[in-house]
Design a protein around this motif. Structure first.
Motif, PDB file in Angstrom:
ATOM      1  N   ALA A   1       0.840  -1.197   0.000  1.00  0.00           N
ATOM      2  CA  ALA A   1       0.000   0.000   0.000  1.00  0.00           C
ATOM      3  C   ALA A   1       0.876   1.249   0.000  1.00  0.00           C
ATOM      4  N   VAL A   2       0.526   2.219  -0.837  1.00  0.00           N
ATOM      5  CA  VAL A   2       1.322   3.431  -1.011  1.00  0.00           C
ATOM      6  C   VAL A   2       0.512   4.634  -0.540  1.00  0.00           C
ATOM      7  N   LEU A   3       1.149   5.513   0.231  1.00  0.00           N
ATOM      8  CA  LEU A   3       0.506   6.721   0.736  1.00  0.00           C
ATOM      9  C   LEU A   3       1.050   7.925  -0.027  1.00  0.00           C
ATOM     10  N   ARG A   4       0.175   8.658  -0.687  1.00  0.00           N
ATOM     11  CA  ARG A   4       0.566   9.861  -1.433  1.00  0.00           C
ATOM     12  C   ARG A   4      -0.171  11.049  -0.828  1.00  0.00           C
ATOM     13  N   ARG A   5       0.542  11.813  -0.024  1.00  0.00           N
ATOM     14  CA  ARG A   5      -0.078  12.928   0.687  1.00  0.00           C
ATOM     15  C   ARG A   5       0.080  14.213  -0.113  1.00  0.00           C
ATOM     16  N   GLU A   6      -0.928  15.051   0.018  1.00  0.00           N
ATOM     17  CA  GLU A   6      -0.888  16.391  -0.543  1.00  0.00           C
ATOM     18  C   GLU A   6      -1.766  17.291   0.309  1.00  0.00           C
ATOM     19  N   THR A   7      -1.472  18.563   0.330  1.00  0.00           N
ATOM     20  CA  THR A   7      -2.245  19.505   1.132  1.00  0.00           C
ATOM     21  C   THR A   7      -3.515  19.869   0.364  1.00  0.00           C
ATOM     22  N   VAL A   8      -4.678  19.603   0.987  1.00  0.00           N
ATOM     23  CA  VAL A   8      -5.966  19.830   0.329  1.00  0.00           C
ATOM     24  C   VAL A   8      -6.878  20.581   1.279  1.00  0.00           C
ATOM     25  N   ASN A   9      -7.955  21.113   0.700  1.00  0.00           N
ATOM     26  CA  ASN A   9      -9.006  21.728   1.499  1.00  0.00           C
ATOM     27  C   ASN A   9      -9.939  20.619   1.981  1.00  0.00           C
ATOM     28  N   VAL A  10     -10.021  20.449   3.285  1.00  0.00           N
ATOM     29  CA  VAL A  10     -10.793  19.327   3.849  1.00  0.00           C
ATOM     30  C   VAL A  10     -12.271  19.467   3.529  1.00  0.00           C
ATOM     31  N   ALA A  11     -12.801  20.680   3.577  1.00  0.00           N
ATOM     32  CA  ALA A  11     -14.227  20.881   3.282  1.00  0.00           C
ATOM     33  C   ALA A  11     -14.552  20.468   1.849  1.00  0.00           C
ATOM     34  N   ASP A  12     -13.720  20.885   0.899  1.00  0.00           N
ATOM     35  CA  ASP A  12     -13.963  20.511  -0.505  1.00  0.00           C
ATOM     36  C   ASP A  12     -13.829  19.008  -0.699  1.00  0.00           C
ATOM     37  N   THR A  13     -12.832  18.394  -0.051  1.00  0.00           N
ATOM     38  CA  THR A  13     -12.627  16.955  -0.200  1.00  0.00           C
ATOM     39  C   THR A  13     -13.829  16.176   0.312  1.00  0.00           C
ATOM     40  N   LEU A  14     -14.353  16.544   1.483  1.00  0.00           N
ATOM     41  CA  LEU A  14     -15.523  15.854   2.025  1.00  0.00           C
ATOM     42  C   LEU A  14     -16.761  16.104   1.170  1.00  0.00           C
TER      43      LEU A  14
ATOM     44  N   GLU B   1     -25.346  15.723   6.501  1.00  0.00           N
ATOM     45  CA  GLU B   1     -25.040  17.091   6.902  1.00  0.00           C
ATOM     46  C   GLU B   1     -23.533  17.219   7.114  1.00  0.00           C
ATOM     47  N   LEU B   2     -22.965  18.266   6.535  1.00  0.00           N
ATOM     48  CA  LEU B   2     -21.521  18.467   6.582  1.00  0.00           C
ATOM     49  C   LEU B   2     -21.214  19.729   7.386  1.00  0.00           C
ATOM     50  N   SER B   3     -20.297  19.585   8.354  1.00  0.00           N
ATOM     51  CA  SER B   3     -19.908  20.736   9.183  1.00  0.00           C
ATOM     52  C   SER B   3     -18.389  20.795   9.237  1.00  0.00           C
ATOM     53  N   VAL B   4     -17.790  21.670   8.408  1.00  0.00           N
ATOM     54  CA  VAL B   4     -16.335  21.777   8.304  1.00  0.00           C
ATOM     55  C   VAL B   4     -15.976  23.248   8.113  1.00  0.00           C
ATOM     56  N   PRO B   5     -14.952  23.755   8.803  1.00  0.00           N
ATOM     57  CA  PRO B   5     -14.490  25.125   8.519  1.00  0.00           C
ATOM     58  C   PRO B   5     -14.048  25.255   7.067  1.00  0.00           C
ATOM     59  N   ALA B   6     -14.467  26.324   6.406  1.00  0.00           N
ATOM     60  CA  ALA B   6     -14.216  26.474   4.968  1.00  0.00           C
ATOM     61  C   ALA B   6     -12.732  26.587   4.653  1.00  0.00           C
ATOM     62  N   ASP B   7     -11.953  27.101   5.590  1.00  0.00           N
ATOM     63  CA  ASP B   7     -10.530  27.320   5.321  1.00  0.00           C
ATOM     64  C   ASP B   7      -9.630  26.242   5.902  1.00  0.00           C
ATOM     65  N   LEU B   8     -10.194  25.101   6.297  1.00  0.00           N
ATOM     66  CA  LEU B   8      -9.396  24.034   6.906  1.00  0.00           C
ATOM     67  C   LEU B   8      -8.640  23.264   5.831  1.00  0.00           C
ATOM     68  N   THR B   9      -7.321  23.274   5.921  1.00  0.00           N
ATOM     69  CA  THR B   9      -6.477  22.517   5.005  1.00  0.00           C
ATOM     70  C   THR B   9      -5.654  21.504   5.805  1.00  0.00           C
TER      71      THR B   9
ATOM     72  N   PRO C   1      -9.732  21.005  13.333  1.00  0.00           N
ATOM     73  CA  PRO C   1      -8.316  20.826  13.675  1.00  0.00           C
ATOM     74  C   PRO C   1      -8.167  20.671  15.190  1.00  0.00           C
ATOM     75  N   VAL C   2      -7.302  19.762  15.594  1.00  0.00           N
ATOM     76  CA  VAL C   2      -6.924  19.587  16.996  1.00  0.00           C
ATOM     77  C   VAL C   2      -5.413  19.714  17.060  1.00  0.00           C
ATOM     78  N   PRO C   3      -4.857  19.913  18.248  1.00  0.00           N
ATOM     79  CA  PRO C   3      -3.397  20.110  18.342  1.00  0.00           C
ATOM     80  C   PRO C   3      -2.613  18.999  17.654  1.00  0.00           C
ATOM     81  N   GLY C   4      -1.962  19.361  16.540  1.00  0.00           N
ATOM     82  CA  GLY C   4      -1.098  18.429  15.831  1.00  0.00           C
ATOM     83  C   GLY C   4      -1.813  17.378  15.012  1.00  0.00           C
ATOM     84  N   ALA C   5      -3.136  17.532  14.776  1.00  0.00           N
ATOM     85  CA  ALA C   5      -3.853  16.478  14.069  1.00  0.00           C
ATOM     86  C   ALA C   5      -5.151  17.023  13.480  1.00  0.00           C
TER      87      ALA C   5
END
Length: 485
Positions: free
Chosen positions: A331-344, A358-366, A399-403
């Motif tokens: 299994a290969v992990l390919r990470r990239e910085t994305v907007n979490v709200a758009d991804t969900l 129902e979706l509840s996500v900060p619009a600027d969360l990456t 977002p939580v501290p470090g995660a």
């Protein structure tokens, strides 16, 4: 709270020292008592014998013993002084009494007040002796009443009593030196015992430590670890048993790994081989599904069953292929910085769940994610909530501290309490109704594996009502492309 040492080495040394100290004290104490008793008894015998031998040689004053003493003194202090001189010696102190008269040695430190009352009474009838401690010194007191043999050969009491104080200072000095010598010998014995105890404990515990280190290595996965067998005692037997156990474990694990590898390869091969015929079957079933409305009722129902089961088989094969990748480490992990709200939002929109979730996500969360694997995680959890739970289904991220923390909650009856520890097990389905569902029983296992590939976890808890799944993914040090093989 216990005060006993917890280490085996300390307990062995302390036990050995206690045994050695007890034996030393018993031997020294018994020997000292025997020597002390013998020295004191020998001194007593010598002093009493000397007094006995001296008494007949004493020239008694005229008139003493010829008549029974009535208190009318016919004896002067000079006469008593002669008796004192006859009995006295350099190491002795003598007191002679006759009625109201009393004479002592010139250097006497004692008086009749130092003579016990019981000994005075006994001295009127026989020769007696007793050890005393006077003026912080040891003394032997010998007391008797002098007698005179009359013309008829009968001993008559004279009323003249002598008290001879014999110093035992020399004997006490000998005993003190003996105690010192025994104490030194005991100290030397304990030192030797401590040395022997430490060496013995080291010799006993060294194989135990080796066994402990080997057991830890075995537990860490080093199945080839073995220990040399030395000697023929219990420890050698234990070492031999450990080697036999390790060898049997190595063989068993090797066989299990071989079987597991064969099983994984078999599943992967079968899954890949099924893909081609499934592709053809899917194409055929899609065509049949388009024309199903024009077919007779029984044929139409059969076509729908074939289409449904073909789709289910396709999903199961895809899941099996994905699981085989995780099992093989491919299994290969390919990470990239994305907007979490758009991804969900994309995850829900692609599957047509936008109006049901129902979706509840900060619009600027990456966040740095593998978009495809994150999509699989959320899709599995949201799909389960829609199929087995009840609306409203809520998906939130924050977002939580470090995660990053993502929760998926439904408002259905909830997963049974006894099933919660097993929801991420492969092919596990909670309840009879779920066991007949279209799911493969691998969705949650794949979701958990994808979360762990991110370095995170998934947890599940019961709510009132419903069930909540929580995804926790740690933030990487640098959001770069990462491949795990």
């Amino acid at each position: 709270m216990t005060l006993l040492p917890s280490g085996l080495r300390a307990r062995l040394v302390i036990t050995f020292m206690l045994v050695a100290a007890t034996a030393s004290i018993m031997v020294a104490g018994l020997g000292y008592q025997l020597v002390r008793q013998e020295i004191l008894e020998r001194t007593e015998r010598a002093a009493v014998a000397d007094v006995r031998e001296t008494l007949p040689k004493i020239k008694l004053p005229v008139g003493i013993g010829e008549i029974i003493w009535t208190g009318a003194a016919t004896v002067t202090e000079a006469d008593l002084a002669d008796v004192v001189a006859a009995l006295g010696a350099q190491e002795r102190t003598v007191i002679v009494t006759y009625g109201n008269l009393q004479q002592t040695s010139l250097d006497s430190r004692f008086t009749m007040a130092d003579v016990p009352d019981q000994l005075r009474w006994q001295a009127a009838h026989r020769l007696v002796f007793q050890r005393l401690r006077l003026r912080d010194e040891p003394w032997l007191l010998v007391a008797t009443q002098l007698q005179r043999i009359n013309q008829s050969g009968v001993p008559r009491p004279t009323g003249l009593t002598v008290y001879v104080f014999v110093s035992l200072a020399d004997e006490e000095g000998v005993l003190f030196r003996l105690r010192s010598a025994l104490a030194q010998a005991g100290g030397i014995t304990l030192t030797i015992a401590l040395t022997v105890a430490l060496l013995s404990a080291r010799r006993v515990l060294l194989p135990v430590r080796r066994l402990g280190a080997a057991a830890r290595a075995l537990g860490a996965g080093d199945l080839r670890v073995r220990l040399p067998v030395r000697g023929a005692d219990e420890l050698a037997e234990l070492t031999s048993t450990f080697n036999e156990t390790a060898a049997a474990l190595e063989q068993t694990v090797s066989e299990l790994r071989t079987l597991e590898s064969m099983s994984r390869r078999f599943v992967a091969d079968v899954s890949h081989e099924l893909r081609t015929p499934l592709t053809a079957m899917t194409a055929v079933t899609d065509m049949l599904a388009e024309d199903a409305d024009g077919l007779p009722d029984d044929v139409r129902e059969a076509v729908r069953i074939v289409v449904r089961e073909t789709k289910r088989l396709r999903v199961m094969v895809e899941h099996l292929i994905e699981i085989s990748r995780f099992d093989s480490g491919a299994a290969v992990l390919r990470r990239e910085t994305v907007n979490v709200a758009d991804t969900l939002a994309d995850c829900l929109e692609v599957r047509g769940w936008t109006d049901r979730v129902e979706l509840s996500v900060p619009a600027d969360l990456t966040f740095s994610l593998d978009v495809r694997r994150f999509d699989v995680i959320v899709a599995n959890l949201a799909g389960n909530a829609l199929r087995h739970g009840a609306t409203p289904v809520l998906v939130s991220a924050r977002p939580v501290p470090g995660a990053l923390e993502v929760t998926v909650r439904d408002h259905g009856a909830g997963i049974p309490e006894e099933a919660l520890p097993h929801v991420f097990d492969r092919f596990f389905k909670a309840g009879a109704a779920r066991s007949r569902s279209d799911g493969s029983g691998l969705g949650l296992a794949i979701a958990k594996a994808n979360a762990e590939l991110h370095g995170g976890t998934i947890s599940v808890t019961r709510c009132d009502p419903g069930t909540r799944f929580t995804i926790w993914i740690p933030r990487p040090a640098r959001p770069v492309l990462i491949e795990t093989t």
